[in-house]
Design a protein around this motif. Structure first.
Motif, short mmCIF file in Angstrom:
data_model
loop_
_atom_site.label_atom_id
_atom_site.label_comp_id
_atom_site.label_asym_id
_atom_site.label_seq_id
_atom_site.Cartn_x
_atom_site.Cartn_y
_atom_site.Cartn_z
N HIS A 20 49.29 34.51 41.16
CA HIS A 20 47.96 33.92 40.97
C HIS A 20 47.17 34.65 39.88
N ASP A 21 47.11 35.98 39.98
CA ASP A 21 46.38 36.75 38.98
C ASP A 21 47.05 36.69 37.61
N MET A 47 48.64 34.15 36.39
CA MET A 47 48.26 32.85 35.81
C MET A 47 46.79 32.86 35.36
N ASP A 48 45.93 33.51 36.13
CA ASP A 48 44.52 33.63 35.73
C ASP A 48 44.40 34.38 34.40
N ALA A 49 45.14 35.46 34.27
CA ALA A 49 45.10 36.25 33.04
C ALA A 49 45.60 35.41 31.86
N GLU A 97 45.49 32.12 31.59
CA GLU A 97 44.47 31.12 31.27
C GLU A 97 43.33 31.74 30.47
N ASN A 98 42.90 32.93 30.89
CA ASN A 98 41.83 33.62 30.15
C ASN A 98 42.27 33.95 28.73
N LEU A 114 41.19 42.15 35.16
CA LEU A 114 41.43 41.66 36.52
C LEU A 114 41.68 42.82 37.49
N GLU A 148 43.09 41.36 29.40
CA GLU A 148 42.68 40.48 30.49
C GLU A 148 43.26 40.96 31.82
N CYS A 149 44.49 41.40 31.79
CA CYS A 149 45.11 41.94 33.01
C CYS A 149 44.37 43.17 33.49
#
Length: 174
Positions: A39-40, A42-44, A46-47, A80, A76-77
């Motif tokens: 999940h994280d 994929m968030d990274a 996307e960002n 997060l 980005e990682c």
């Protein structure tokens, strides 16, 4: 690739997506190595894509697109992970103590448990070197440190792991 970068710099979203999709597996592995969950990661990603779209005009050399974008992804990682550390748990989590005690009693180690004994920068360097198979120059560029520092982090991490595993009597052959 240079043609796609030029198109992306002129505002072509499709060209930017082609560039990103061309290295999607490598981006995902890099993100997952840092955040350790899907999940994280994929968030990274996307960002990173949003930032790439917003700042593509700042890219000086088209041939540097992938190293530039990976640097953005690493940042980005890290962001997060910083957010994750700000979460405060109401009850004290004692599983970490249990894990440490079980390691001493059973003398069994999983690689993930060993990595927790490293500092964050050592863990990062070891994961990039041995999980992602990056060379020291790439590690240095992505972590924004000199190559000698990247090498030192890996060396010190390996030394700490060797001691943790009881290999303090280990003699290096040169």
């Amino acid at each position: 690739m240079k043609r796609l970068v030029k198109k992306a710099k002129s505002g072509d979203k499709e060209a930017l997506m082609q560039l990103v999709l061309g290295a999607k597996d490598e981006y995902y592995r890099l993100a997952y190595t840092y955040v350790e969950n899907e999940h994280d990661a994929m968030d990274a990603l996307e960002n990173m894509i949003v930032i790439l779209y917003e700042k593509i005009d700042q890219l000086q050399k088209p041939e540097s697109f992938y190293s530039w974008s990976k640097t953005i992804l690493v940042n980005e990682c890290r962001a997060l992970l910083r957010k994750r550390k700000k979460i405060v748990f109401l009850e004290q989590d004692q599983t970490e103590q249990l894990v440490d005690e079980s390691l001493i009693e059973t003398d069994q180690y999983s690689f993930d448990e060993l990595l927790t004994s490293l500092s964050p920068v050592q863990k990062e360097a070891v994961q990039m070197k041995y999980f992602l198979d990056y060379d020291f120059e790439t590690i240095a560029k992505l972590t924004n440190v000199p190559v000698s520092t990247a090498k030192s982090r890996v060396f010190q991490a390996l030394k700490k792991l060797r001691i943790t595993l009881g290999g303090d009597n280990y003699e290096e052959t040169r």
